[in-house]
Design a protein around this motif. Structure first.
Motif, PDB file in Angstrom:
ATOM      1  N   UNK A 126       6.198  21.056  17.282  1.00 11.46           N
ATOM      2  CA  UNK A 126       5.013  21.858  17.583  1.00 11.46           C
ATOM      3  C   UNK A 126       4.290  22.220  16.293  1.00 11.46           C
ATOM      4  N   UNK A 127       2.973  22.425  16.354  1.00 10.12           N
ATOM      5  CA  UNK A 127       2.199  22.671  15.125  1.00 10.12           C
ATOM      6  C   UNK A 127       2.655  23.916  14.379  1.00 10.12           C
ATOM      7  N   UNK A 128       2.552  23.840  13.063  1.00  8.33           N
ATOM      8  CA  UNK A 128       2.855  25.004  12.235  1.00  8.33           C
ATOM      9  C   UNK A 128       1.600  25.604  11.621  1.00  8.33           C
ATOM     10  N   UNK A 129       0.455  24.983  11.882  1.00  9.68           N
ATOM     11  CA  UNK A 129      -0.825  25.535  11.466  1.00  9.68           C
ATOM     12  C   UNK A 129      -1.737  25.558  12.686  1.00  9.68           C
ATOM     13  N   UNK A 130      -2.839  26.294  12.604  1.00 12.31           N
ATOM     14  CA  UNK A 130      -3.798  26.332  13.704  1.00 12.31           C
ATOM     15  C   UNK A 130      -4.602  25.036  13.696  1.00 12.31           C
ATOM     16  N   UNK A 131      -4.388  24.204  14.694  1.00 15.11           N
ATOM     17  CA  UNK A 131      -5.051  22.904  14.731  1.00 15.11           C
ATOM     18  C   UNK A 131      -6.559  23.038  14.902  1.00 15.11           C
ATOM     19  N   UNK A 132      -7.008  24.062  15.580  1.00 12.65           N
ATOM     20  CA  UNK A 132      -8.445  24.266  15.743  1.00 12.65           C
ATOM     21  C   UNK A 132      -9.126  24.457  14.386  1.00 12.65           C
ATOM     22  N   UNK A 133      -8.491  25.238  13.528  1.00 14.90           N
ATOM     23  CA  UNK A 133      -9.034  25.466  12.191  1.00 14.90           C
ATOM     24  C   UNK A 133      -8.996  24.177  11.369  1.00 14.90           C
TER      25      UNK A 133
ATOM     26  N   UNK B  66     -12.052  19.396   9.139  1.00 13.08           N
ATOM     27  CA  UNK B  66     -12.257  17.941   9.099  1.00 13.08           C
ATOM     28  C   UNK B  66     -13.543  17.513   9.801  1.00 13.08           C
ATOM     29  N   UNK B  67     -14.261  18.488  10.380  1.00 16.53           N
ATOM     30  CA  UNK B  67     -15.516  18.187  11.056  1.00 16.53           C
ATOM     31  C   UNK B  67     -15.358  17.513  12.398  1.00 16.53           C
ATOM     32  N   UNK B  68     -14.191  17.721  13.040  1.00 12.26           N
ATOM     33  CA  UNK B  68     -13.936  17.047  14.315  1.00 12.26           C
ATOM     34  C   UNK B  68     -14.306  17.912  15.527  1.00 12.26           C
TER      35      UNK B  68
ATOM     36  N   UNK C 168      -9.414  10.669  17.312  1.00 13.35           N
ATOM     37  CA  UNK C 168      -9.336  11.244  15.969  1.00 13.35           C
ATOM     38  C   UNK C 168      -8.638  12.598  15.993  1.00 13.35           C
ATOM     39  N   UNK C 169      -8.920  13.394  17.011  1.00 12.92           N
ATOM     40  CA  UNK C 169      -8.231  14.679  17.159  1.00 12.92           C
ATOM     41  C   UNK C 169      -6.742  14.456  17.413  1.00 12.92           C
ATOM     42  N   UNK C 170      -6.430  13.437  18.232  1.00 13.65           N
ATOM     43  CA  UNK C 170      -5.034  13.109  18.476  1.00 13.65           C
ATOM     44  C   UNK C 170      -4.324  12.698  17.203  1.00 13.65           C
TER      45      UNK C 170
END
Length: 333
Positions: free
Chosen positions: A318-325, A330-332, A302-304
């Motif tokens: 590459x990400x343009x937002x903070x994926x951790x946030x 999303x509660x993951x 799901x994280x993938x």
């Protein structure tokens, strides 16, 4: 066994991406197979760059993109790859260290230039890549830092690195060190055309236990097993791989470990698909973050899926937002 310093050590091609939009007619005119990755020489690189439209330059490389995603999720990563001590080499080193990835590999002081990949994105978001490997071809066993390998929960290799012969031996050395330290080894098949070149060798890596975790998309896996039917390929990989994470486009992903199969739907998109570059790389980032942190196969997939969904909605790998946030919302995690 001591706790690892890194979630993932990536070994791959250190490349600067040159990304431009393209009509399909341009691909035809240039003799490029849509959706593929082809290796080119320096003369072809200069000629293609001269014909391309306005471009965005950004540090890339499959494994490096995965590490960028892992870092965005809050993971700890290191990278081994070869650049030259030139302008693009400095750009690559700055970009990967700026996102918190350790990069201990020294730059080459002579020889050919830092690698670059020309990525043409058609209106449907599909990417067609022409890669000049440049300094990447200089990666050898001497660049494998034993302490760094031992300090990583997972050592992750991109299949593209199988093209330079010396890099194969570098990966085999890294895998031996990793297993000797009780760590895991992962492989991304990278591209169906890459699989066609090295099918027997990739299968041997799985069957001989050199690789613990396999990443592939539908086209790569069906190429690996020389079938047009993805279900046939999935049944085959269940026999050969200890753990396989297979992306299936809009259908999500299938995670296979022995007799267990988990099907995970694709993450919802907030907008249209813009550029598929990096989708597989970012899926691997999310999955490896979850796997290295004990979140289980389903949550890791799901994280993938979430990381892949983010990256395909903008240009660049590459990400343009903070994926951790984003994952937290999303509660993951």
């Amino acid at each position: 066994m001591t706790a690892p310093k890194y979630d993932v050590l990536g070994i791959g091609n250190a490349i600067v991406d040159v990304i431009a939009k393209s009509e399909e007619a341009f691909l035809v005119d240039e003799g490029l197979a849509k959706g593929s990755m082809a290796l080119i020489d320096e003369a072809r690189a200069e000629a293609l760059y001269a014909k391309m439209g306005p471009a965005i330059e950004a540090s890339g490389g499959s494994a490096a993109n995965t590490l960028a995603g892992l870092g965005s999720l809050g993971g700890k990563a290191a990278f081994i790859g070869k650049v030259k001590a030139d302008t693009l080499g400095e750009v690559f080193r700055h970009d990967i260290t700026a996102i918190g990835v350790d990069f201990p590999t020294p730059a080459a002081t002579d020889g050919i230039a830092t690698a670059r990949c020309f990525i043409l994105v058609t209106p449907d978001g599909e990417r067609t890549m022409s890669t000049y490997l440049g300094a990447c071809q200089g990666l050898s066993v001497d660049d494998i830092d034993e302490a760094t390998v031992k300090d990583a929960a997972v050592t992750y290799l991109e299949g593209y690195l199988w093209d330079p012969p010396a890099a194969k031996e570098a990966f085999r050395k890294a895998a031996e060190i990793a297993h000797g330290a009780g760590r895991q080894v992962a492989l991304s098949l990278s591209d169906a055309f890459c699989v066609a070149r090295y099918r027997a060798e990739f299968l041997a890596l799985l069957k001989d236990g050199v690789v613990d975790i396999l990443f592939a998309n539908e086209g790569e896996l069906t190429s690996l097993y020389e079938t047009d039917d993805i279900e046939t390929a999935l049944k085959a990989v269940a026999k050969d791989a200890k753990l396989a994470a297979v992306t299936l486009g809009a259908k999500g992903s299938a995670i296979i470990e022995g007799s267990e199969r988990i099907d995970v739907p694709a993450a919802a998109l907030e907008g249209p698909i813009v550029d598929l570059t990096g989708a597989g790389d970012l899926f691997a980032a999310g999955f490896l973050y979850g796997h290295a942190n004990g979140l289980g196969l389903k949550r890791s997939a799901e994280l993938g899926g979430l990381a892949a969904a983010e990256v395909i909605q903008h240009v660049g790998a590459r990400p343009q937002v903070e994926l951790k946030k984003l994952a937290g919302e999303k509660g993951l995690i």
